[in-house]
Design an enzyme around this catalytic site. Structure first.
Site, short mmCIF file in Angstrom:
data_model
loop_
_atom_site.label_atom_id
_atom_site.label_comp_id
_atom_site.label_asym_id
_atom_site.label_seq_id
_atom_site.Cartn_x
_atom_site.Cartn_y
_atom_site.Cartn_z
N ALA A 281 -4.90 -9.21 4.25
CA ALA A 281 -4.78 -10.28 5.26
C ALA A 281 -4.60 -9.77 6.69
CB ALA A 281 -3.67 -11.28 4.92
N ASP B 82 -7.20 -11.28 8.64
CA ASP B 82 -6.96 -12.72 8.84
C ASP B 82 -5.97 -12.95 9.98
OD1 ASP B 82 -8.64 -13.14 6.68
OD2 ASP B 82 -6.99 -13.08 5.24
N ASP C 277 0.67 -2.65 3.06
CA ASP C 277 -0.37 -3.46 2.41
C ASP C 277 -1.29 -4.03 3.50
OD1 ASP C 277 -1.89 -5.23 0.94
OD2 ASP C 277 -0.24 -6.53 0.34
N GLY D 175 -7.36 0.37 15.92
CA GLY D 175 -7.44 -0.81 16.77
C GLY D 175 -8.75 -1.55 16.63
O1 RIB Z 1 -8.18 -11.48 3.39
C1 RIB Z 1 -7.26 -11.46 2.33
C2 RIB Z 1 -7.58 -12.56 1.37
O2 RIB Z 1 -8.81 -12.30 0.75
C3 RIB Z 1 -6.60 -12.72 0.24
O3 RIB Z 1 -5.53 -13.58 0.57
C4 RIB Z 1 -7.45 -13.21 -0.90
O4 RIB Z 1 -7.17 -14.51 -1.30
C5 RIB Z 1 -8.88 -13.08 -0.41
O5 RIB Z 1 -9.39 -14.28 -0.01
#
Ligand code: RIB
Length: 305
Positions: free
Chosen positions: A250, A253, A247, A226
């Site tokens: 991201a 992100d 995977d 977490g």
């Molecule tokens: O955080 C993942 C990203 O890191 C990928 O999509 C790749 O493009 C890099 O920027």
């Protein structure tokens, strides 16, 4: 002030190969399936905001090639405002070469291309068109002076500034004072704090060290464990749902996009972190970057299970 979230950052085309293990220097590995899909930390975060129900404008730079055009077309389909997308005719779009091993861990090399040419003035011009925005979300895959300039403008306008310090890099001292919320993963937090993180207490100590450098709130993401949050001197550990990882690309992100959405809706920081952990836990069950980003209803359902 609107609920607008401005994401300033990179846009890449990701070339992904699944492999049994990540190659050592000098080693060739016969991998598995190949996937090409849009990525880039900034672009991923913008798409995450849009899919999770936020109002988002992306500021970034593409090159003069098919990858840039494809990515910007996809943004339109996702509902990301592309009025801040700029093009540089003299260089290629950003590219990321990614290997993903059996455990879902990845290794990434980025050729920044046009991302490296996103200048402070570019960002300022676009930001001037959105004076009443609420949140700036920025990462470190674009030039540092651009990150700093964007944060300074946003701070001056009373926007909340979220820095996802990825990929890991050191920050100049002035930068810390421009950030409301910083969201490193373990590697990045170790770099920023100079401390090793091996468990929750050491994550707390690292968060305190980063806070002492001038950042209001510190969130360290811990993958399966977490996240930890240090908010106004109070420490919380927020667990993540346990899932089977395919995977991790991201996941950070998605966490940051979700965090920004929840905060733009007025949620308390602790609840926003919990929402972000749930969103990221869905992303790791799927391959790819933007292909793995969940929609809002999926995250809401995830909170009921
Ligand atoms: O955080 C993942 C990203 O890191 C990928 O999509 C790749 O493009 C890099 O920027």
């Amino acid at each position: 002030m609107s609920n607008k979230i401005i994401v300033v950052g990179s846009m890449n085309m990701d070339m992904v190969v699944k492999t049994s293990h990540i190659p050592q220097p000098g080693e060739t590995v016969l991998g598995g399936s190949f996937l090409m899909n849009p990525g880039g930390k900034g672009a991923n975060q913008a798409v995450a905001v849009a899919r999770l129900g936020g109002d988002v404008t992306f500021i970034g730079k593409i090159g003069d090639d098919i990858f840039g055009k494809q990515s910007s077309q996809l943004f339109d389909e996702e509902g990301v405002d592309t009025n801040g997308m700029l093009a540089d005719d003299n260089c290629p779009s950003g590219i990321a070469l990614i290997t993903v091993d059996e455990r879902g861990e990845n290794s990434i090399v980025v050729a920044p291309g046009a991302n490296a040419h996103l200048e402070p003035n570019d960002v300022e011009e676009v930001l001037n068109n959105y004076p009443y925005s609420k949140i700036l979300l920025v990462q470190l895959e674009i030039p540092m002076p651009t990150v700093e300039h964007a944060a300074r403008i946003a701070r001056g306008r009373g926007m909340q500034v979220i820095l996802n310090p990825a990929p890991a890099n050191s920050l100049v001292p002035a930068m810390f004072n421009l950030i409301d919320i910083i969201t490193p993963n373990v590697n990045e937090a170790e770099m920023l704090s100079g401390m090793q993180i091996v468990d929750i207490p050491s994550a707390k100590a690292a968060a305190e060290r980063i806070h002492a450098q001038g950042v209001n709130h510190v969130i360290i993401t811990l993958g399966r464990q977490g996240a930890v949050l240090l908010e106004a001197g109070v420490f919380h550990h927020i667990p993540a749902p346990q899932v089977e990882t395919v995977d991790t690309t991201a996941a950070g992100d998605v966490f940051n996009g979700a965090l920004a959405v929840a905060l733009s809706e007025g949620k308390a920081l602790k609840d926003a972190v919990s929402f972000a952990c749930r969103a990221a836990s869905i992303a790791v069950t799927r391959m790819g970057a933007q292909s793995s980003i969940p929609f809002r209803n999926e995250v809401l359902l995830n909170s009921m299970t």
